[in-house]
Design a protein around this motif. Structure first.
Motif, PDB file in Angstrom:
ATOM      1  N   ILE A  10      -6.999  11.622  -3.019  1.00  0.00           N
ATOM      2  CA  ILE A  10      -5.538  11.021  -2.814  1.00  0.00           C
ATOM      3  C   ILE A  10      -5.594   9.888  -2.920  1.00  0.00           C
ATOM      4  CG2 ILE A  10      -4.220  10.883  -0.647  1.00  0.00           C
ATOM      5  CD1 ILE A  10      -5.100  13.718   0.404  1.00  0.00           C
ATOM      6  N   GLY A  11      -6.499   9.243  -2.234  1.00  0.00           N
ATOM      7  CA  GLY A  11      -6.456   7.559  -2.599  1.00  0.00           C
ATOM      8  C   GLY A  11      -6.614   7.094  -3.901  1.00  0.00           C
ATOM      9  N   LEU A  12      -7.324   7.757  -4.697  1.00  0.00           N
ATOM     10  CA  LEU A  12      -7.621   7.488  -6.067  1.00  0.00           C
ATOM     11  C   LEU A  12      -6.320   7.879  -6.813  1.00  0.00           C
ATOM     12  CD1 LEU A  12     -11.108   8.616  -7.078  1.00  0.00           C
ATOM     13  CD2 LEU A  12     -10.245   6.300  -6.960  1.00  0.00           C
ATOM     14  N   GLY A  13      -5.482   9.083  -6.747  1.00  0.00           N
ATOM     15  CA  GLY A  13      -4.359   9.367  -7.171  1.00  0.00           C
ATOM     16  C   GLY A  13      -3.084   8.266  -6.893  1.00  0.00           C
ATOM     17  N   MET A  14      -3.031   7.884  -5.557  1.00  0.00           N
ATOM     18  CA  MET A  14      -2.318   6.908  -5.423  1.00  0.00           C
ATOM     19  C   MET A  14      -2.401   5.384  -6.029  1.00  0.00           C
ATOM     20  SD  MET A  14      -1.976   7.518  -1.109  1.00  0.00           S
ATOM     21  CE  MET A  14      -0.871   5.819  -0.827  1.00  0.00           C
ATOM     22  N   VAL A  15      -3.748   5.188  -6.457  1.00  0.00           N
ATOM     23  CA  VAL A  15      -4.050   3.822  -7.128  1.00  0.00           C
ATOM     24  C   VAL A  15      -3.797   3.989  -8.491  1.00  0.00           C
ATOM     25  CG1 VAL A  15      -5.795   2.480  -7.611  1.00  0.00           C
ATOM     26  CG2 VAL A  15      -5.511   3.151  -5.152  1.00  0.00           C
ATOM     27  N   ALA A  16      -3.794   5.448  -9.031  1.00  0.00           N
ATOM     28  CA  ALA A  16      -3.758   5.494 -10.437  1.00  0.00           C
ATOM     29  C   ALA A  16      -2.396   5.649 -10.551  1.00  0.00           C
ATOM     30  CB  ALA A  16      -4.173   6.846 -10.709  1.00  0.00           C
ATOM     31  N   GLY A  17      -1.432   6.196  -9.909  1.00  0.00           N
ATOM     32  CA  GLY A  17       0.077   6.263  -9.994  1.00  0.00           C
ATOM     33  C   GLY A  17       0.602   4.922 -10.045  1.00  0.00           C
ATOM     34  N   ALA A  18      -0.037   3.995  -9.067  1.00  0.00           N
ATOM     35  CA  ALA A  18       0.541   2.455  -9.224  1.00  0.00           C
ATOM     36  C   ALA A  18       0.151   1.872 -10.451  1.00  0.00           C
ATOM     37  CB  ALA A  18       0.051   1.989  -7.934  1.00  0.00           C
ATOM     38  N   ALA A  19      -0.818   2.288 -11.033  1.00  0.00           N
ATOM     39  CA  ALA A  19      -1.380   1.363 -11.905  1.00  0.00           C
ATOM     40  C   ALA A  19      -0.618   1.967 -13.394  1.00  0.00           C
ATOM     41  CB  ALA A  19      -2.767   1.620 -12.474  1.00  0.00           C
ATOM     42  N   VAL A  20      -0.323   3.180 -13.237  1.00  0.00           N
ATOM     43  CA  VAL A  20       0.418   3.682 -14.312  1.00  0.00           C
ATOM     44  C   VAL A  20       2.045   3.020 -14.348  1.00  0.00           C
ATOM     45  CG1 VAL A  20       1.602   5.871 -15.462  1.00  0.00           C
ATOM     46  CG2 VAL A  20      -0.704   5.795 -14.853  1.00  0.00           C
ATOM     47  N   LYS A  40      -2.470  -2.522  -3.618  1.00  0.00           N
ATOM     48  CA  LYS A  40      -3.681  -2.779  -2.662  1.00  0.00           C
ATOM     49  C   LYS A  40      -3.164  -2.334  -1.227  1.00  0.00           C
ATOM     50  CE  LYS A  40      -5.229  -6.894  -3.679  1.00  0.00           C
ATOM     51  NZ  LYS A  40      -5.575  -8.286  -3.800  1.00  0.00           N
ATOM     52  N   ASN A  41      -1.855  -2.416  -0.825  1.00  0.00           N
ATOM     53  CA  ASN A  41      -1.625  -2.204   0.487  1.00  0.00           C
ATOM     54  C   ASN A  41      -1.535  -0.565   0.724  1.00  0.00           C
ATOM     55  OD1 ASN A  41      -1.208  -4.688   1.607  1.00  0.00           O
ATOM     56  ND2 ASN A  41       1.028  -4.764   0.892  1.00  0.00           N
ATOM     57  N   MET A  42      -1.067   0.202  -0.307  1.00  0.00           N
ATOM     58  CA  MET A  42      -1.243   1.679  -0.332  1.00  0.00           C
ATOM     59  C   MET A  42      -2.674   2.135  -0.300  1.00  0.00           C
ATOM     60  SD  MET A  42       1.743   2.921  -2.926  1.00  0.00           S
ATOM     61  CE  MET A  42       1.540   4.501  -2.707  1.00  0.00           C
ATOM     62  N   GLY A  43      -3.530   1.360  -0.990  1.00  0.00           N
ATOM     63  CA  GLY A  43      -5.077   1.683  -0.960  1.00  0.00           C
ATOM     64  C   GLY A  43      -5.584   1.667   0.339  1.00  0.00           C
ATOM     65  N   ARG A  44      -5.261   0.528   1.184  1.00  0.00           N
ATOM     66  CA  ARG A  44      -5.559   0.135   2.406  1.00  0.00           C
ATOM     67  C   ARG A  44      -5.228   1.269   3.210  1.00  0.00           C
ATOM     68  NH1 ARG A  44      -4.439  -6.263   1.828  1.00  0.00           N
ATOM     69  NH2 ARG A  44      -6.388  -6.657   0.732  1.00  0.00           N
ATOM     70  N   LEU A  45      -3.773   1.686   3.223  1.00  0.00           N
ATOM     71  CA  LEU A  45      -3.244   2.458   3.992  1.00  0.00           C
ATOM     72  C   LEU A  45      -3.893   3.899   4.052  1.00  0.00           C
ATOM     73  CD1 LEU A  45      -0.819   3.173   6.015  1.00  0.00           C
ATOM     74  CD2 LEU A  45       0.585   3.860   3.819  1.00  0.00           C
ATOM     75  N   ALA A  46      -4.082   4.307   2.553  1.00  0.00           N
ATOM     76  CA  ALA A  46      -5.094   5.737   2.604  1.00  0.00           C
ATOM     77  C   ALA A  46      -6.234   5.700   3.171  1.00  0.00           C
ATOM     78  CB  ALA A  46      -4.954   5.880   0.968  1.00  0.00           C
ATOM     79  N   GLU A  47      -6.944   4.413   2.945  1.00  0.00           N
ATOM     80  CA  GLU A  47      -8.358   4.398   3.648  1.00  0.00           C
ATOM     81  C   GLU A  47      -8.235   4.706   5.151  1.00  0.00           C
ATOM     82  OE1 GLU A  47     -10.689   1.175   2.545  1.00  0.00           O
ATOM     83  OE2 GLU A  47     -10.295   1.531   0.358  1.00  0.00           O
ATOM     84  N   ASP A  48      -7.307   3.798   5.438  1.00  0.00           N
ATOM     85  CA  ASP A  48      -7.162   3.757   7.223  1.00  0.00           C
ATOM     86  C   ASP A  48      -6.921   5.163   7.487  1.00  0.00           C
ATOM     87  OD1 ASP A  48      -7.587   1.145   7.231  1.00  0.00           O
ATOM     88  OD2 ASP A  48      -5.603   0.624   7.518  1.00  0.00           O
ATOM     89  N   ALA A  49      -5.824   5.872   6.974  1.00  0.00           N
ATOM     90  CA  ALA A  49      -5.446   7.348   7.316  1.00  0.00           C
ATOM     91  C   ALA A  49      -6.585   8.328   7.123  1.00  0.00           C
ATOM     92  CB  ALA A  49      -4.130   7.512   6.479  1.00  0.00           C
ATOM     93  N   ALA A  50      -7.387   7.958   6.111  1.00  0.00           N
ATOM     94  CA  ALA A  50      -8.611   9.191   6.021  1.00  0.00           C
ATOM     95  C   ALA A  50      -9.590   8.843   6.916  1.00  0.00           C
ATOM     96  CB  ALA A  50      -9.056   8.777   4.688  1.00  0.00           C
ATOM     97  N   ASP A  51      -9.622   7.564   7.452  1.00  0.00           N
ATOM     98  CA  ASP A  51     -10.508   7.172   8.529  1.00  0.00           C
ATOM     99  C   ASP A  51     -10.269   7.699   9.524  1.00  0.00           C
ATOM    100  OD1 ASP A  51     -12.516   6.026   6.607  1.00  0.00           O
ATOM    101  OD2 ASP A  51     -11.576   4.000   7.200  1.00  0.00           O
TER     102      ASP A  51
END
Length: 59
Positions: A10-20, A40-51
């Motif tokens: 999920i986190g990688l997909g969000m980052v990849a989508g932002a990059a594209v 960057k903020n979405m990645g941090r949010l995904a990490e926090d939510a996953a944790d």
């Protein structure tokens, strides 16, 4: 991030989508900086939510 492959995906997909999205936009400096900050903020949010989810799972 946690060791759950689904949550990492999920986190990688969000980052990849932002990059594209960043590469598809115009080459304006302000837009690129905003996209980088957002990704960057979405990645941090995904990490926090996953944790948080992982911490709730009984072991």
């Amino acid at each position: 991030m946690s060791e759950h492959p689904f949550l990492k995906g999920i986190g990688l997909g969000m980052v990849a989508g932002a990059a594209v999205g960043a590469t598809m936009m115009k080459q304006e400096k302000g837009i690129k900086q905003t996209v980088r900050r957002t990704a960057k903020n979405m990645g941090r949010l995904a990490e926090d939510a996953a944790d948080m989810v992982v911490n709730k799972i009984p072991r």
